[in-house]
Motif scaffolding. Structure first.
Motif, PDB file in Angstrom:
ATOM      1  N   LEU A 241       4.951   9.325   4.364  1.00 53.27           N
ATOM      2  CA  LEU A 241       5.373  10.710   4.639  1.00 53.27           C
ATOM      3  C   LEU A 241       6.411  10.741   5.759  1.00 53.27           C
ATOM      4  O   LEU A 241       6.339  11.562   6.665  1.00 53.27           O
ATOM      5  CB  LEU A 241       4.151  11.565   5.002  1.00 53.27           C
ATOM      6  CG  LEU A 241       3.212  11.894   3.841  1.00 53.27           C
ATOM      7  CD1 LEU A 241       1.973  12.642   4.319  1.00 53.27           C
ATOM      8  CD2 LEU A 241       3.956  12.713   2.768  1.00 53.27           C
ATOM      9  N   ASP A 242       7.370   9.815   5.694  1.00 50.79           N
ATOM     10  CA  ASP A 242       8.442   9.808   6.696  1.00 50.79           C
ATOM     11  C   ASP A 242       9.799  10.041   6.046  1.00 50.79           C
ATOM     12  O   ASP A 242      10.839   9.846   6.680  1.00 50.79           O
ATOM     13  CB  ASP A 242       8.447   8.466   7.452  1.00 50.79           C
ATOM     14  CG  ASP A 242       8.711   7.280   6.509  1.00 50.79           C
ATOM     15  OD1 ASP A 242       8.718   7.491   5.274  1.00 50.79           O
ATOM     16  OD2 ASP A 242       8.910   6.165   7.008  1.00 50.79           O
ATOM     17  N   GLY A 243       9.774  10.443   4.767  1.00 51.43           N
ATOM     18  CA  GLY A 243      11.035  10.695   4.076  1.00 51.43           C
ATOM     19  C   GLY A 243      11.550   9.484   3.327  1.00 51.43           C
ATOM     20  O   GLY A 243      12.476   9.592   2.521  1.00 51.43           O
ATOM     21  N   SER A 244      10.950   8.309   3.558  1.00 54.62           N
ATOM     22  CA  SER A 244      11.445   7.091   2.899  1.00 54.62           C
ATOM     23  C   SER A 244      10.920   6.968   1.473  1.00 54.62           C
ATOM     24  O   SER A 244      11.525   6.290   0.637  1.00 54.62           O
ATOM     25  CB  SER A 244      11.005   5.851   3.693  1.00 54.62           C
ATOM     26  OG  SER A 244       9.598   5.666   3.572  1.00 54.62           O
ATOM     27  N   GLY A 245       9.783   7.585   1.197  1.00 50.90           N
ATOM     28  CA  GLY A 245       9.165   7.457  -0.120  1.00 50.90           C
ATOM     29  C   GLY A 245       8.580   6.077  -0.379  1.00 50.90           C
ATOM     30  O   GLY A 245       8.185   5.757  -1.496  1.00 50.90           O
ATOM     31  N   GLU A 246       8.504   5.256   0.667  1.00 49.99           N
ATOM     32  CA  GLU A 246       7.973   3.895   0.507  1.00 49.99           C
ATOM     33  C   GLU A 246       6.531   3.934   0.043  1.00 49.99           C
ATOM     34  O   GLU A 246       5.738   4.746   0.524  1.00 49.99           O
ATOM     35  CB  GLU A 246       7.990   3.172   1.864  1.00 49.99           C
ATOM     36  CG  GLU A 246       9.255   2.421   2.155  1.00 49.99           C
ATOM     37  CD  GLU A 246       9.065   1.545   3.390  1.00 49.99           C
ATOM     38  OE1 GLU A 246       9.579   0.429   3.371  1.00 49.99           O
ATOM     39  OE2 GLU A 246       8.419   1.996   4.356  1.00 49.99           O
ATOM     40  N   ALA A 247       6.196   3.025  -0.867  1.00 50.58           N
ATOM     41  CA  ALA A 247       4.823   2.927  -1.350  1.00 50.58           C
ATOM     42  C   ALA A 247       4.512   1.456  -1.575  1.00 50.58           C
ATOM     43  O   ALA A 247       5.148   0.821  -2.422  1.00 50.58           O
ATOM     44  CB  ALA A 247       4.655   3.707  -2.649  1.00 50.58           C
ATOM     45  N   PRO A 248       3.582   0.900  -0.788  1.00 47.92           N
ATOM     46  CA  PRO A 248       3.302  -0.533  -0.979  1.00 47.92           C
ATOM     47  C   PRO A 248       2.664  -0.789  -2.327  1.00 47.92           C
ATOM     48  O   PRO A 248       1.966   0.062  -2.873  1.00 47.92           O
ATOM     49  CB  PRO A 248       2.322  -0.861   0.154  1.00 47.92           C
ATOM     50  CG  PRO A 248       1.724   0.441   0.555  1.00 47.92           C
ATOM     51  CD  PRO A 248       2.718   1.502   0.232  1.00 47.92           C
ATOM     52  N   GLU A 249       2.943  -1.946  -2.839  1.00 47.20           N
ATOM     53  CA  GLU A 249       2.275  -2.412  -4.062  1.00 47.20           C
ATOM     54  C   GLU A 249       0.827  -2.717  -3.685  1.00 47.20           C
ATOM     55  O   GLU A 249       0.590  -3.454  -2.729  1.00 47.20           O
ATOM     56  CB  GLU A 249       2.947  -3.724  -4.408  1.00 47.20           C
ATOM     57  CG  GLU A 249       3.118  -3.975  -5.673  1.00 47.20           C
ATOM     58  CD  GLU A 249       3.856  -3.963  -6.826  1.00 47.20           C
ATOM     59  OE1 GLU A 249       3.301  -4.607  -7.667  1.00 47.20           O
ATOM     60  OE2 GLU A 249       4.916  -3.332  -6.871  1.00 47.20           O
ATOM     61  N   VAL A 250      -0.123  -2.081  -4.345  1.00 43.08           N
ATOM     62  CA  VAL A 250      -1.508  -2.267  -3.900  1.00 43.08           C
ATOM     63  C   VAL A 250      -2.387  -2.813  -5.011  1.00 43.08           C
ATOM     64  O   VAL A 250      -2.132  -2.590  -6.195  1.00 43.08           O
ATOM     65  CB  VAL A 250      -2.133  -0.940  -3.396  1.00 43.08           C
ATOM     66  CG1 VAL A 250      -1.462  -0.481  -2.110  1.00 43.08           C
ATOM     67  CG2 VAL A 250      -2.074   0.143  -4.457  1.00 43.08           C
ATOM     68  N   ALA A 251      -3.431  -3.513  -4.575  1.00 41.10           N
ATOM     69  CA  ALA A 251      -4.422  -4.000  -5.523  1.00 41.10           C
ATOM     70  C   ALA A 251      -5.400  -2.865  -5.811  1.00 41.10           C
ATOM     71  O   ALA A 251      -5.826  -2.159  -4.911  1.00 41.10           O
ATOM     72  CB  ALA A 251      -5.163  -5.183  -4.907  1.00 41.10           C
ATOM     73  N   THR A 252      -5.713  -2.682  -7.090  1.00 39.13           N
ATOM     74  CA  THR A 252      -6.671  -1.646  -7.481  1.00 39.13           C
ATOM     75  C   THR A 252      -8.042  -2.281  -7.681  1.00 39.13           C
ATOM     76  O   THR A 252      -8.144  -3.356  -8.265  1.00 39.13           O
ATOM     77  CB  THR A 252      -6.216  -0.984  -8.793  1.00 39.13           C
ATOM     78  OG1 THR A 252      -4.960  -0.374  -8.555  1.00 39.13           O
ATOM     79  CG2 THR A 252      -7.207   0.075  -9.250  1.00 39.13           C
ATOM     80  N   VAL A 253      -9.056  -1.598  -7.160  1.00 40.68           N
ATOM     81  CA  VAL A 253     -10.419  -2.073  -7.369  1.00 40.68           C
ATOM     82  C   VAL A 253     -10.915  -1.484  -8.690  1.00 40.68           C
ATOM     83  O   VAL A 253     -10.957  -0.265  -8.847  1.00 40.68           O
ATOM     84  CB  VAL A 253     -11.329  -1.625  -6.202  1.00 40.68           C
ATOM     85  CG1 VAL A 253     -12.780  -2.000  -6.472  1.00 40.68           C
ATOM     86  CG2 VAL A 253     -10.842  -2.219  -4.889  1.00 40.68           C
ATOM     87  N   ALA A 254     -11.267  -2.345  -9.632  1.00 38.07           N
ATOM     88  CA  ALA A 254     -11.718  -1.855 -10.939  1.00 38.07           C
ATOM     89  C   ALA A 254     -13.169  -1.399 -10.873  1.00 38.07           C
ATOM     90  O   ALA A 254     -13.552  -0.392 -11.464  1.00 38.07           O
ATOM     91  CB  ALA A 254     -11.548  -2.946 -11.985  1.00 38.07           C
ATOM     92  N   GLU A 255     -13.996  -2.130 -10.143  1.00 38.32           N
ATOM     93  CA  GLU A 255     -15.430  -1.844 -10.067  1.00 38.32           C
ATOM     94  C   GLU A 255     -15.733  -1.042  -8.801  1.00 38.32           C
ATOM     95  O   GLU A 255     -16.213  -1.598  -7.816  1.00 38.32           O
ATOM     96  CB  GLU A 255     -16.229  -3.157 -10.047  1.00 38.32           C
ATOM     97  CG  GLU A 255     -16.139  -3.955 -11.327  1.00 38.32           C
ATOM     98  CD  GLU A 255     -16.986  -3.346 -12.447  1.00 38.32           C
ATOM     99  OE1 GLU A 255     -18.175  -3.110 -12.220  1.00 38.32           O
ATOM    100  OE2 GLU A 255     -16.420  -3.094 -13.528  1.00 38.32           O
ATOM    101  N   VAL A 256     -15.420   0.249  -8.827  1.00 39.15           N
ATOM    102  CA  VAL A 256     -15.683   1.083  -7.652  1.00 39.15           C
ATOM    103  C   VAL A 256     -17.176   1.401  -7.599  1.00 39.15           C
ATOM    104  O   VAL A 256     -17.754   1.884  -8.570  1.00 39.15           O
ATOM    105  CB  VAL A 256     -14.849   2.377  -7.708  1.00 39.15           C
ATOM    106  CG1 VAL A 256     -15.284   3.350  -6.626  1.00 39.15           C
ATOM    107  CG2 VAL A 256     -13.370   2.050  -7.558  1.00 39.15           C
TER     108      VAL A 256
END
Ligand code: ADP
Length: 308
Positions: A241-256
């Motif tokens: 939320l700094d105007g850059s729109g950056e979004a890290p590539e993240v690992a998704t947890v399948a078994e929440v």
């Protein structure tokens, strides 16, 4: 301002901790814990920043359940000198029921909790007592439960605090049941965003309260003057939320296993990294890494792994 450059960081988290009763089985067994959105974040911040002073700011009664919360705060290493004590009042309580399919539901007894009297007169704890902090963190739940006059006083004090170099972090954590109307909630959130340096909202909450989609949400927050923080998007990971729109590539947890405390722990991971001089990108990565661990455990607060 008493903020000296070479002393340990001082952080205050304001809100409500409750007694949590998790129903365990049909025979009536239950497990008792202590939790609350800002409390969870405070506990994780203290773990991640062992040299920092992290105060939990709330109001409690003087009964046994209040003592349990006070002791829990202390045992997690939180400072307790900004906890107002109100003889005759009790803390809030909630129960978690899990149905045979694993679906959880919550019942709350919090409408007359001691925490609702925070910053109300007569008092020994006032917003001004947080003036020496480097960072003040609170949520929309904090705003919803305190009296309207206390809410207005807190927001006015935050403006003065920021003008003297203090930083403010805010998670709207919109819970419709805590507000008289969506209009009231929207007005309070807008007033809080206006005093926020680091915003940590979740996309679902923002859409529920303000409508629109992701692009509109980001544009609205930036237009409100937000300069730092992250928009949480569940398993998709956060966006800056700094105007850059950056979004890290993240690992998704399948078994929440349980998403309780996911957002709260994300906030602590983000803030700890940001306060240690990390970039927003690093802060988002740290927040997500911690939240991804939390969703794989039951309960909001991960057990401490003993160091050998
Ligand atoms: P909240 O709990 O406040 O509603 P989210 O549902 O967006 O917020 O979850 C908070 C954070 O938890 C997310 O930003 C993400 O980092 C992490 N998270 C949630 N679900 C998952 C998942 N399935 N895999 C990995 N991380 C997750």
């Amino acid at each position: 301002m008493d903020r000296a450059p070479n002393r340990p960081l001082k952080i205050a988290c304001i809100g409500e901790a409750m007694i949590e009763v998790s129903h365990q089985d049909t025979a009536g067994a239950a497990r008792i814990g202590i939790a609350g959105d800002t409390f969870n974040t405070a506990v994780y911040l203290r773990r991640l920043l062992p040299d920092a002073s992290v105060s939990y700011v709330t109001a409690l009664g003087t009964d046994r359940p209040s003592e349990m919360i006070f002791e829990a705060a202390r045992s997690h290493g939180l400072e307790t000198n900004l906890i107002e004590r109100r003889p005759g009042l009790s803390p809030g309580l909630y129960m978690i029921f899990t149905d045979p399919q694993g679906e959880r539901s919550f019942s709350y007894w919090r409408s007359a909790s001691a925490a609702r009297t925070l910053f109300a007169a007569p008092r020994t704890v006032a917003p001004g007592d947080l003036s020496e902090c480097d960072l003040v963190y609170f949520s929309g739940i904090t705003l919803a439960i305190i009296a309207p006059q206390a809410r207005a006083e807190l927001l006015a004090w935050l403006a003065a605090f920021r003008s003297q170099g203090g930083r403010v972090a805010f998670d709207p954590n919109y819970r419709p049941a805590l507000w008289a109307s969506a209009d009231e909630a929207r007005a309070a959130m807008i007033a809080a965003f206006a005093q926020t340096d680091i915003a940590l909202p979740s996309l679902d909450d923002e859409i529920a309260l303000f409508g629109g989609g992701e692009a509109e949400t980001i544009a609205r927050l930036l237009a409100a003057g937000i300069g730092s923080g992250a928009l949480k998007r569940g398993a998709s990971g956060p966006v800056a939320l700094d105007g850059s729109g950056e979004a890290p590539e993240v690992a998704t947890v399948a078994e929440v296993v349980d998403t309780t405390g996911a957002g709260d722990s994300f906030n602590a991971g983000f803030l700890a990294k940001a306060l240690s001089g990390g970039s927003i990108f690093d802060a988002m990565t740290a927040g997500h890494a911690l939240a991804a661990k939390v969703v794989q455990h039951r309960g909001a607060i991960l057990p401490l792994v003993e160091k050998t």
